[in-house]
Design an enzyme around this catalytic site. Structure first.
Site, PDB file in Angstrom:
ATOM      1  N   SER A  21       0.821  -1.218   0.000  1.00 57.74           N
ATOM      2  CA  SER A  21       0.000   0.000   0.000  1.00 57.74           C
ATOM      3  C   SER A  21       0.855   1.269   0.000  1.00 57.74           C
ATOM      4  CB  SER A  21      -0.869  -0.015   1.258  1.00 57.74           C
ATOM      5  OG  SER A  21      -1.608   1.167   1.334  1.00 57.74           O
ATOM      6  N   LYS A  45      -3.543   2.078  -2.423  1.00 58.29           N
ATOM      7  CA  LYS A  45      -3.130   3.214  -1.605  1.00 58.29           C
ATOM      8  C   LYS A  45      -4.078   3.271  -0.408  1.00 58.29           C
ATOM      9  CE  LYS A  45      -1.656   6.988   0.041  1.00 58.29           C
ATOM     10  NZ  LYS A  45      -0.525   6.805   0.972  1.00 58.29           N
ATOM     11  N   GLY A  72       1.042  11.406   4.488  1.00 61.63           N
ATOM     12  CA  GLY A  72      -0.171  11.805   5.214  1.00 61.63           C
ATOM     13  C   GLY A  72      -1.444  11.257   4.608  1.00 61.63           C
ATOM     14  N   ASN A  99      -6.703  -1.256   1.171  1.00 65.37           N
ATOM     15  CA  ASN A  99      -6.060  -0.837   2.419  1.00 65.37           C
ATOM     16  C   ASN A  99      -6.882   0.306   3.011  1.00 65.37           C
ATOM     17  OD1 ASN A  99      -4.095   1.138   3.873  1.00 65.37           O
ATOM     18  ND2 ASN A  99      -2.956  -0.774   3.836  1.00 65.37           N
ATOM     19  N   ASN A 136      -5.290  -0.623   8.028  1.00 60.13           N
ATOM     20  CA  ASN A 136      -4.082   0.086   8.432  1.00 60.13           C
ATOM     21  C   ASN A 136      -4.378   0.761   9.765  1.00 60.13           C
ATOM     22  OD1 ASN A 136      -1.899   1.735   8.766  1.00 60.13           O
ATOM     23  ND2 ASN A 136      -2.348   3.069   7.025  1.00 60.13           N
ATOM     24  N   CYS A 139      -2.926   4.810  11.694  1.00 58.31           N
ATOM     25  CA  CYS A 139      -3.390   6.193  11.561  1.00 58.31           C
ATOM     26  C   CYS A 139      -3.605   6.800  12.940  1.00 58.31           C
ATOM     27  CB  CYS A 139      -4.720   6.247  10.821  1.00 58.31           C
ATOM     28  SG  CYS A 139      -4.729   5.224   9.393  1.00 58.31           S
ATOM     29  N   VAL A 200       5.778  -5.381   8.133  1.00 57.36           N
ATOM     30  CA  VAL A 200       5.587  -4.238   8.995  1.00 57.36           C
ATOM     31  C   VAL A 200       5.230  -2.996   8.171  1.00 57.36           C
ATOM     32  CG1 VAL A 200       7.216  -4.992  10.770  1.00 57.36           C
ATOM     33  CG2 VAL A 200       8.067  -3.602   8.872  1.00 57.36           C
ATOM     34  N   THR A 202       5.790   1.308   8.384  1.00 52.78           N
ATOM     35  CA  THR A 202       7.065   2.029   8.513  1.00 52.78           C
ATOM     36  C   THR A 202       7.440   2.276   9.979  1.00 52.78           C
ATOM     37  OG1 THR A 202       5.860   4.101   8.312  1.00 52.78           O
ATOM     38  CG2 THR A 202       6.821   3.206   6.307  1.00 52.78           C
TER      39      THR A 202
HETATM   40  C1  LIG Z   1       5.464   6.580   0.210  1.00 53.17           C
HETATM   41  C2  LIG Z   1       4.846   5.520   1.067  1.00 53.17           C
HETATM   42  C3  LIG Z   1       3.474   5.546   1.300  1.00 53.17           C
HETATM   43  C4  LIG Z   1       2.876   4.546   2.092  1.00 53.17           C
HETATM   44  N1  LIG Z   1       1.521   4.575   2.290  1.00 53.17           N
HETATM   45  C5  LIG Z   1       0.929   3.580   3.026  1.00 53.17           C
HETATM   46  C6  LIG Z   1      -0.493   3.546   3.187  1.00 53.17           C
HETATM   47  O1  LIG Z   1      -1.226   4.390   2.648  1.00 53.17           O
HETATM   48  N2  LIG Z   1      -1.034   2.543   3.943  1.00 53.17           N
HETATM   49  C7  LIG Z   1      -0.243   1.565   4.529  1.00 53.17           C
HETATM   50  O2  LIG Z   1      -0.767   0.670   5.196  1.00 53.17           O
HETATM   51  N3  LIG Z   1       1.107   1.570   4.359  1.00 53.17           N
HETATM   52  C8  LIG Z   1       1.693   2.547   3.630  1.00 53.17           C
HETATM   53  N4  LIG Z   1       3.062   2.541   3.448  1.00 53.17           N
HETATM   54  C9  LIG Z   1       3.872   1.473   4.081  1.00 53.17           C
HETATM   55  C10 LIG Z   1       4.221   0.367   3.070  1.00 53.17           C
HETATM   56  O3  LIG Z   1       3.065  -0.249   2.566  1.00 53.17           O
HETATM   57  C11 LIG Z   1       5.137  -0.688   3.740  1.00 53.17           C
HETATM   58  O4  LIG Z   1       4.451  -1.237   4.850  1.00 53.17           O
HETATM   59  C12 LIG Z   1       6.453  -0.105   4.248  1.00 53.17           C
HETATM   60  O5  LIG Z   1       6.932   0.859   3.345  1.00 53.17           O
HETATM   61  C13 LIG Z   1       7.531  -1.186   4.464  1.00 53.17           C
HETATM   62  O6  LIG Z   1       7.830  -1.876   3.277  1.00 53.17           O
HETATM   63  P1  LIG Z   1       9.057  -1.463   2.298  1.00 53.17           P
HETATM   64  O7  LIG Z   1      10.271  -1.305   3.166  1.00 53.17           O
HETATM   65  O8  LIG Z   1       9.155  -2.577   1.307  1.00 53.17           O
HETATM   66  O9  LIG Z   1       8.672  -0.164   1.673  1.00 53.17           O
HETATM   67  C14 LIG Z   1       3.676   3.531   2.666  1.00 53.17           C
HETATM   68  C15 LIG Z   1       5.062   3.512   2.414  1.00 53.17           C
HETATM   69  C16 LIG Z   1       5.659   4.478   1.621  1.00 53.17           C
HETATM   70  C17 LIG Z   1       7.138   4.423   1.373  1.00 53.17           C
END
Ligand SMILES: Cc1cc2nc3c(=O)[nH]c(=O)nc-3n(C[C@H](O)[C@H](O)[C@H](O)COP(=O)(O)O)c2cc1C
Length: 311
Positions: A21, A45, A72, A99, A136, A139, A200, A202
């Site tokens: 996502s 997203k 955000g 998501n 998710n 938030c 996980v 972030t």
């Molecule tokens: C730019 C960006 C936007 C993200 N937006 C969401 C989101 O809207 N909902 C969500 O559950 N996770 C979101 N994430 C988290 C990712 O889905 C993922 O859990 C996290 O980046 C760890 O995986 P990666 O290291 O492979 O990126 C976002 C991550 C990034 C980098």
């Protein structure tokens, strides 16, 4: 015949590759670069009941081996997703994961209700629809003074319990690595009837502009993702996979087919690819080819042969 097939909550994935996502939009832009029908799944997203413009100011900051993001949750809202983005999703094969975020329990419940009703209506007409909701819970909870739902197990429990009651769709809960107890959180999700946990999200991080003498981000902190977090994410996936009986979608820093194998050996049923999509626009295709080549080389016929083999 080698098989990459996986199954989460009775839903068949043609392979374990799910796009994470917030890093893949709804897939339309990436479809210009490769055939996204090769993918196992796509997580949308992050959607909220109402549209959100997202944060002002710096949204992405590159770090050593990763990025900090403070997007955000910019998104068009659940209604626009169902009316507009579903036109594209109806035509593609990967498992469709919506998501869903929210600032109040009511937001989560209403969002889940709308997504569920839409999926049921489409299925009655034999059309493709959302297959799964990924909650998710990272938030900020406006009623709890901005602390994320996903930090405290008992606060998260309420959200999951309420959403579980209003949706017939399989429910995955996306866990925050910033939780007070990520394993306890996963066990609670299983107790409350979630069919899957994904982790996980972030890690909370920070970047300071030393000349401006301020954080570069509007909200002071931002979320760290990418290769920098992989060893910690892998450890958490391993711990959670050992503690629950429901399937785990593992993610965090995956940027090679070898990384995917590690997450599967740690116990993940499928994996999600996030930040690597920004580093390689053909990430899905390349990782899939790498995965197939690894299975050939190691003479592995099915991922079940290696899933969770690390005790
Ligand atoms: C730019 C960006 C936007 C993200 N937006 C969401 C989101 O809207 N909902 C969500 O559950 N996770 C979101 N994430 C988290 C990712 O889905 C993922 O859990 C996290 O980046 C760890 O995986 P990666 O290291 O492979 O990126 C976002 C991550 C990034 C980098």
């Amino acid at each position: 015949m080698r098989s990459l097939a996986c199954n989460v909550a009775g839903i068949d994935f043609k392979n374990p590759l799910v796009m994470a996502s917030g890093t893949f939009g709804f897939g339309q832009e990436y479809a210009q670069y490769y055939d996204i029908n090769q993918l196992g799944g796509i997580a949308s997203k992050g959607l909220t009941l109402h549209p959100r413009p997202g944060n002002e100011g710096t949204r992405i900051w590159e770090t050593a081996s990763g990025i900090l993001n403070s997007v955000g949750l910019e998104n068009p809202g659940v209604d626009a997703f169902l009316q507009e983005e579903m036109k594209f999703w109806e035509k593609i094969e990967p498992v469709k994961i919506a998501n869903l975020g929210g600032s109040t329990i009511e937001d989560y419940v209403l969002g889940a209700l709308k997504i569920t009703k839409d999926a049921e209506d489409r299925r009655k007409l034999n059309r493709l629809a959302v297959d799964m909701i990924e909650l998710n819970i990272s938030c900020p909870n406006v009623k709890e003074g901005g602390m994320a739902f996903g930090i405290r197990t008992e606060v998260a429990r309420e959200v999951i319990r309420e959403v579980r009651q209003v949706t017939s769709l399989p429910l995955a809960v996306k866990l925050s690595p910033n939780a007070e107890n990520v394993v306890g959180m996963a066990v609670m999700c299983e107790e409350e009837g979630a069919e899957c946990v994904s982790l996980v999200n972030t890690f909370s991080g920070m970047k300071i502009d030393i000349y401006g003498r301020r954080s570069v981000f509007q909200n002071t902190y931002a979320g760290l993702s990418g290769p920098a977090i992989k060893p910690i994410a892998l450890r958490m996936v391993h711990q959670v996979a050992q503690a629950v009986t429901i399937p785990v979608m593992g993610m965090g820093g995956i940027s090679s087919s070898e990384d995917i194998i590690e997450f599967i050996m740690a116990g993940a049923e499928v994996v999600q690819i996030g930040t690597y999509n920004f580093m390689n626009l053909r990430a899905g295709e390349d990782l899939l080819n790498g995965l197939t080549a690894f299975m050939e080389k190691e003479n592995i016929n099915s991922l079940d042969e290696i899933r969770g083999i690390i005790s």
